[in-house]
Motif scaffolding. Structure first.
Motif, PDB file in Angstrom:
ATOM      1  N   GLY A 113       0.794  -1.223  -0.152  1.00  0.00           N
ATOM      2  CA  GLY A 113       0.099   0.013   0.035  1.00  0.00           C
ATOM      3  C   GLY A 113       0.781   1.183   0.084  1.00  0.00           C
ATOM      4  N   SER A 114       0.164   2.406  -0.342  1.00  0.00           N
ATOM      5  CA  SER A 114       0.986   3.689  -0.159  1.00  0.00           C
ATOM      6  C   SER A 114       0.269   4.561   0.764  1.00  0.00           C
ATOM      7  CB  SER A 114       0.751   4.102  -1.559  1.00  0.00           C
ATOM      8  OG  SER A 114       1.277   3.657  -2.731  1.00  0.00           O
ATOM      9  N   VAL A 120       5.591   6.636   6.459  1.00  0.00           N
ATOM     10  CA  VAL A 120       5.578   5.322   6.349  1.00  0.00           C
ATOM     11  C   VAL A 120       5.300   4.292   7.736  1.00  0.00           C
ATOM     12  CG1 VAL A 120       8.183   5.319   6.866  1.00  0.00           C
ATOM     13  CG2 VAL A 120       7.185   3.403   5.302  1.00  0.00           C
ATOM     14  N   ASP A 121       5.620   4.973   8.784  1.00  0.00           N
ATOM     15  CA  ASP A 121       5.310   4.297   9.949  1.00  0.00           C
ATOM     16  C   ASP A 121       3.750   3.949  10.224  1.00  0.00           C
ATOM     17  OD1 ASP A 121       8.050   4.154  10.565  1.00  0.00           O
ATOM     18  OD2 ASP A 121       8.067   5.851  11.845  1.00  0.00           O
ATOM     19  N   LYS A 122       3.107   5.226  10.038  1.00  0.00           N
ATOM     20  CA  LYS A 122       1.530   5.213  10.047  1.00  0.00           C
ATOM     21  C   LYS A 122       0.921   4.254   9.063  1.00  0.00           C
ATOM     22  CE  LYS A 122      -0.398   8.346  13.013  1.00  0.00           C
ATOM     23  NZ  LYS A 122       0.523   8.150  14.062  1.00  0.00           N
ATOM     24  N   GLY A 123       1.631   4.343   7.694  1.00  0.00           N
ATOM     25  CA  GLY A 123       1.115   3.575   7.086  1.00  0.00           C
ATOM     26  C   GLY A 123       1.124   2.085   6.944  1.00  0.00           C
ATOM     27  N   ILE A 124       2.287   1.663   7.641  1.00  0.00           N
ATOM     28  CA  ILE A 124       2.693   0.355   8.222  1.00  0.00           C
ATOM     29  C   ILE A 124       1.699  -0.143   9.237  1.00  0.00           C
ATOM     30  CG2 ILE A 124       4.215  -1.171   9.427  1.00  0.00           C
ATOM     31  CD1 ILE A 124       6.565   0.043   7.314  1.00  0.00           C
ATOM     32  N   ALA A 149       9.065  -0.577  -5.345  1.00  0.00           N
ATOM     33  CA  ALA A 149      10.013   0.019  -5.925  1.00  0.00           C
ATOM     34  C   ALA A 149      10.026   1.306  -5.153  1.00  0.00           C
ATOM     35  CB  ALA A 149       9.756   0.478  -7.257  1.00  0.00           C
ATOM     36  N   GLY A 150       9.220   1.719  -4.292  1.00  0.00           N
ATOM     37  CA  GLY A 150       9.248   3.169  -3.607  1.00  0.00           C
ATOM     38  C   GLY A 150       8.888   4.288  -4.438  1.00  0.00           C
ATOM     39  N   LYS A 151       8.156   3.864  -5.364  1.00  0.00           N
ATOM     40  CA  LYS A 151       7.457   4.945  -6.212  1.00  0.00           C
ATOM     41  C   LYS A 151       6.221   5.609  -5.382  1.00  0.00           C
ATOM     42  CE  LYS A 151       4.456   4.885 -10.488  1.00  0.00           C
ATOM     43  NZ  LYS A 151       3.741   3.770 -11.166  1.00  0.00           N
ATOM     44  N   GLY A 152       6.313   7.204  -5.496  1.00  0.00           N
ATOM     45  CA  GLY A 152       5.300   7.780  -4.703  1.00  0.00           C
ATOM     46  C   GLY A 152       5.697   7.532  -3.144  1.00  0.00           C
ATOM     47  N   THR A 153       4.702   7.012  -2.679  1.00  0.00           N
ATOM     48  CA  THR A 153       4.522   6.923  -1.254  1.00  0.00           C
ATOM     49  C   THR A 153       4.637   5.376  -0.830  1.00  0.00           C
ATOM     50  OG1 THR A 153       2.251   7.330  -0.919  1.00  0.00           O
ATOM     51  CG2 THR A 153       3.586   9.232  -0.720  1.00  0.00           C
ATOM     52  N   GLU A 154       4.941   4.661  -1.794  1.00  0.00           N
ATOM     53  CA  GLU A 154       4.634   3.249  -1.756  1.00  0.00           C
ATOM     54  C   GLU A 154       5.383   2.673  -0.254  1.00  0.00           C
ATOM     55  OE1 GLU A 154       4.407   1.258  -6.004  1.00  0.00           O
ATOM     56  OE2 GLU A 154       6.302   1.644  -5.257  1.00  0.00           O
ATOM     57  N   GLU A 160      13.250  -4.298   5.380  1.00  0.00           N
ATOM     58  CA  GLU A 160      12.866  -3.677   7.126  1.00  0.00           C
ATOM     59  C   GLU A 160      11.471  -3.466   6.897  1.00  0.00           C
ATOM     60  OE1 GLU A 160      15.473  -2.544   5.357  1.00  0.00           O
ATOM     61  OE2 GLU A 160      17.455  -3.183   6.525  1.00  0.00           O
ATOM     62  N   GLU A 161      10.721  -2.673   6.016  1.00  0.00           N
ATOM     63  CA  GLU A 161       9.459  -2.390   5.936  1.00  0.00           C
ATOM     64  C   GLU A 161       8.493  -3.668   5.803  1.00  0.00           C
ATOM     65  OE1 GLU A 161      10.031   1.939   3.862  1.00  0.00           O
ATOM     66  OE2 GLU A 161       8.607   0.773   3.147  1.00  0.00           O
ATOM     67  N   ILE A 162       8.878  -4.717   5.117  1.00  0.00           N
ATOM     68  CA  ILE A 162       8.303  -5.843   4.948  1.00  0.00           C
ATOM     69  C   ILE A 162       8.406  -6.485   6.195  1.00  0.00           C
ATOM     70  CG2 ILE A 162       8.480  -8.044   3.798  1.00  0.00           C
ATOM     71  CD1 ILE A 162       7.466  -5.806   1.687  1.00  0.00           C
ATOM     72  N   SER A 163       9.369  -6.588   6.787  1.00  0.00           N
ATOM     73  CA  SER A 163       9.628  -7.357   7.944  1.00  0.00           C
ATOM     74  C   SER A 163       8.753  -6.981   9.319  1.00  0.00           C
ATOM     75  CB  SER A 163      11.095  -7.575   8.399  1.00  0.00           C
ATOM     76  OG  SER A 163      11.155  -7.553   9.835  1.00  0.00           O
ATOM     77  N   LYS A 164       8.748  -5.604   9.424  1.00  0.00           N
ATOM     78  CA  LYS A 164       7.903  -4.889  10.335  1.00  0.00           C
ATOM     79  C   LYS A 164       6.494  -5.330  10.174  1.00  0.00           C
ATOM     80  CE  LYS A 164       8.596  -0.176  12.092  1.00  0.00           C
ATOM     81  NZ  LYS A 164       8.580   1.274  11.831  1.00  0.00           N
ATOM     82  N   ILE A 165       5.844  -5.158   8.754  1.00  0.00           N
ATOM     83  CA  ILE A 165       4.424  -5.503   8.460  1.00  0.00           C
ATOM     84  C   ILE A 165       4.279  -7.047   9.067  1.00  0.00           C
ATOM     85  CG2 ILE A 165       2.655  -6.064   6.740  1.00  0.00           C
ATOM     86  CD1 ILE A 165       4.114  -3.940   5.120  1.00  0.00           C
ATOM     87  N   ILE A 166       5.196  -7.970   8.463  1.00  0.00           N
ATOM     88  CA  ILE A 166       4.817  -9.320   8.983  1.00  0.00           C
ATOM     89  C   ILE A 166       4.777  -9.466  10.622  1.00  0.00           C
ATOM     90  CG2 ILE A 166       5.963 -11.588   8.735  1.00  0.00           C
ATOM     91  CD1 ILE A 166       6.964 -11.065   6.081  1.00  0.00           C
TER      92      ILE A 166
END
Ligand code: FE
Ligand code: FE
Ligand code: ZN
Length: 302
Positions: A113-114, A120-124, A149-154, A160-166
């Motif tokens: 998601g974006s 990014v923290d709130k997004g996650i 890819a980190g396009k826009g606000t992806e 690290e971000e993927i791991s945080k979500i999991i």
């Protein structure tokens, strides 16, 4: 000998359902494939035809395609990072999971998601809440978070971000990862050092979580955050680097899916009309770069 598990994105229509997708995949000499159960950019969904689906599973057996290797891609209008439309996003994803179950499939790729400006923290945080709303102990489908890819606000552009979500998801066992080579390179990862990347992945997430790889070259340089796919070996990542990933001994059992662009009718025109997959798969199996591939594809489909 384990055979290479490789396929491409194929279409899935209301009329032919899964049967049409299989036919298309077989025409590319693929042994797996990926599809959207409806238009990726809107919410209109025809109901799943159970009769066609039953026939299709017989066809899969005849073609030696393991349903476990088939990938469904969630529509990209679902944005779990966005606090707006939480109910819409979660209920639509839930319905999509039910459709995947009805089709007899087990793997659903999802763009995390974006965050649309909230950070990014709130997004996650939102992604985690949404996944915990949708996934319960009875969910029979794995959700594959795609590296972005980190396009826009992806969100999901780093391990690290993927791991945080999991780590925030209650039913972690149902969350897996889909690597996308174009996205990894655009996000800044050096695919020439793929073994180091896998080591890092193993430390932060665990290699067993890799459940699919999108094999795309990139039109842009590493770190560009653009997300423009190129044909296999025709972009900035290059043939040899991509080939090493495709044949990596630690990823043998992972389905590889091409999401490379169609070929234009002539060199001068812009409209993309011919699927490259039959030829790209053949080239990957021959392990030999062919600079004339676009011309050969045009000749074949003309
Ligand atoms: Fe994707
Ligand atoms: Fe992808
Ligand atoms: Zn992409």
């Amino acid at each position: 000998m384990d055979e290479l598990i490789i396929g491409s994105h194929v279409s899935f229509t209301k009329q032919t359902g899964l049967l049409g997708s299989i036919k298309e995949a077989v025409s590319y000499k693929a042994n797996t494939f990926m599809f959207y159960t409806g238009a990726p950019q809107n919410t209109s969904r025809a109901s799943i035809d159970l009769e066609i689906t039953a026939y299709a599973h017989t066809a899969l057996e005849e073609e030696n395609i393991d349903p476990q290797n088939i990938i469904v891609h969630a529509p990209y209008i679902i944005n779990l990072a966005n606090p707006a439309n939480f109910d819409f996003n979660t209920s639509f994803l839930k319905k999509e999971i039910e459709r995947v179950e009805m089709l007899g499939m087990t793997k659903l790729v999802l763009h995390p998601g974006s965050h649309v400006g909230i950070g990014v923290d709130k997004g996650i945080e939102n992604i985690i809440n949404a996944l915990n709303t949708v996934i319960d102990a009875k969910t029979r489908v794995d959700i594959l978070l795609e590296t972005m890819a980190g396009k826009g606000t992806e969100c999901g552009k780093t391990l690290e971000e993927i791991s945080k979500i999991i780590n925030g998801v209650k039913h972690k066992e149902k969350i897996k990862v889909c690597l996308d080579t174009c996205h990894l390179s655009d996000a800044g990862y050096d695919l020439n050092k793929f073994d180091e990347l896998l080591q890092e992945f193993d430390k932060k997430i665990g290699l067993e979580k890799i459940a699919c790889i999108h094999i795309n070259d990139s039109l842009n340089e590493r770190g560009s955050h653009k997300d423009r796919h190129a044909n296999f070996g025709f972009g900035k990542i290059g043939f040899e680097t991509l080939l090493k990933i495709v044949y990596h001994p630690k990823l043998k059992k992972v389905p590889k899916i091409l999401e490379t662009p169609y070929i234009t009718k002539t060199e001068e025109t812009k409209e993309k009309v011919y699927p490259p997959y039959l030829f790209e798969i053949e080239m990957i199996k021959k392990k030999k770069w062919d600079k004339d591939l676009p011309q050969k594809i045009r000749k074949f489909y003309k």
